[in-house]
Design an enzyme around this catalytic site. Structure first.
Site, PDB file in Angstrom:
ATOM      1  N   GLU A  97     -51.619 -36.739  50.194  1.00  0.00           N
ATOM      2  CA  GLU A  97     -53.587 -36.816  49.227  1.00  0.00           C
ATOM      3  C   GLU A  97     -54.081 -36.219  49.779  1.00  0.00           C
ATOM      4  O   GLU A  97     -54.372 -35.875  51.215  1.00  0.00           O
ATOM      5  CB  GLU A  97     -53.615 -38.808  49.286  1.00  0.00           C
ATOM      6  CG  GLU A  97     -55.012 -38.619  48.594  1.00  0.00           C
ATOM      7  CD  GLU A  97     -55.121 -40.113  48.418  1.00  0.00           C
ATOM      8  OE1 GLU A  97     -56.424 -40.105  48.284  1.00  0.00           O
ATOM      9  OE2 GLU A  97     -54.691 -41.026  49.267  1.00  0.00           O
ATOM     10  N   CYS A 123     -35.438 -32.473  41.555  1.00  0.00           N
ATOM     11  CA  CYS A 123     -34.910 -30.647  41.411  1.00  0.00           C
ATOM     12  C   CYS A 123     -35.425 -30.141  40.094  1.00  0.00           C
ATOM     13  O   CYS A 123     -35.526 -29.700  39.206  1.00  0.00           O
ATOM     14  CB  CYS A 123     -33.582 -30.575  41.631  1.00  0.00           C
ATOM     15  SG  CYS A 123     -33.127 -30.378  42.867  1.00  0.00           S
TER      16      CYS A 123
END
Length: 349
Positions: A97, A123
């Site tokens: 974060e 992916c």
């Protein structure tokens, strides 16, 4: 999903300077190879991957993403003030974060009105980002947006090798579960998407299809939820390559048939394919399973390795730079990621 108003305006990419051969990784694993009487060269033989690249120590995902994004924006001719959304979409990130997108957004000097957030889907993150931008453009929410990502594999590979060497109880099975990690490479890429009325070249994104087989979500796992700067957590990836390949080969045909139906295409219609490239073996199986002409593929896995979420788009960016596409070409982007999730898109160049 179908689009009438969306164009892929430009790509930009950045490659690390440091090249790491498959042989050099195996040499680091010499004690393990000797223990199981394995010969060096098997990594390249089994995957087709000769080498991959590593970022220099200290290069963060956001830093490489920013360079790729600047290139894409410059090529697009789009003004920064017209970019209404930025998405950062790779597995690699600067922190837990805030979103890595905030760092990229700030460095690029994009408008404060732009929507910015991270997307993570193994992916498939980058192509998920393209779809998210396309939806916003099609709905008239934004005029243009940029999707960007950077994968950094050095820490993951170093951790994998060190743990194998330090474990007195390393077995062949443990080596097999770690094998896929050794195929990973690094790179960064960005793409600018625009409303068709703003496009200079009218490379139209037509649409596509997504399908999931999420019952196989345990076949590839990175255990620690880590980020780039955290020295206290060491990421470790375990992959059942055989089952991943087997079940991916079942999901891909279902997705491809639905994609062709959605776009009104036949196999013979497509002029060029760009795929998420795990290994040369995976690529050959994909084209054989789908009944496609592998001469229309654009392989980069031999010298980039598996670059995760940026594998497909960075291959396309390199292909465009090498003039492999002509106006009017039908282009298919075939993405698949651990989870298992498949997303395939069609473009008219």
């Amino acid at each position: 999903m179908q689009y009438k108003k969306v164009c892929v305006e430009s790509f930009g990419y950045e490659l690390p300077e440091t090249i790491i051969t498959s042989l050099s990784l195996e040499e680091r694993l010499a004690p393990i190879y000797e223990k199981f009487n394995l010969s060096c060269g098997r990594l390249e033989m089994m995957t087709g991957i000769r080498e991959r690249r590593f970022w220099n120590d200290g290069i963060t995902p956001s830093q490489a993403s920013i360079k790729a994004a600047e290139k894409a924006i410059s090529k697009s001719g789009i003004k920064k003030e017209d970019i209404g959304c930025l998405l950062h979409t790779s597995v690699s990130r600067d922190f837990l974060e805030p979103a890595t997108a905030t760092v990229v957004h700030d460095s690029l000097g994009l408008p404060s009105t732009a929507t910015i957030f991270d997307i993570s889907n193994a992916c498939l993150g980058f192509v998920n980002g393209m779809v998210t931008l396309a939806n916003m453009i099609e709905l008239g929410q934004i005029k243009a947006g940029i999707v960007v990502g950077c994968e950094s594999s050095k820490r993951l590979i170093d951790t994998t090798i060190n743990k194998l060497l330090e474990d007195p109880n390393t077995t062949k099975d443990k080596l097999k579960l770690a094998f896929a990690t050794l195929t990973l490479g690094s790179g960064a890429v960005a793409a600018v998407l625009t409303r068709s009325s703003m496009s200079q070249d009218s490379h139209r994104l037509l649409g596509g299809v997504t399908r999931a087989a999420s019952q196989h979500n345990g076949l590839c796992r990175i255990k620690a939820d880590t980020y780039f700067f955290d020295p206290s957590t060491l990421p470790e990836m375990h992959t059942d390559s055989r089952k991943l390949l087997k079940n991916g080969a079942k999901l891909a045909p279902e997705t491809w048939e639905s994609t062709k139906q959605e776009l009104g295409w036949k196999n013979s219609d497509i002029d060029r394919f760009f795929t998420h490239q795990v290994s040369a073996v995976h690529s050959r199986l994909l084209f054989k399973t789908l009944g496609l002409d592998d001469a229309k593929d654009f392989p980069t896995v031999q010298y980039l390795g598996n670059v995760g979420s940026v594998s497909l788009p960075i291959s396309m960016a390199i292909g465009i730079d090498q003039d492999c596409l002509n106006p009017g070409d039908k282009v298919a982007m075939l993405g698949i990621g651990s989870g298992l999730v498949c997303l395939m898109l069609g473009l008219e160049w």
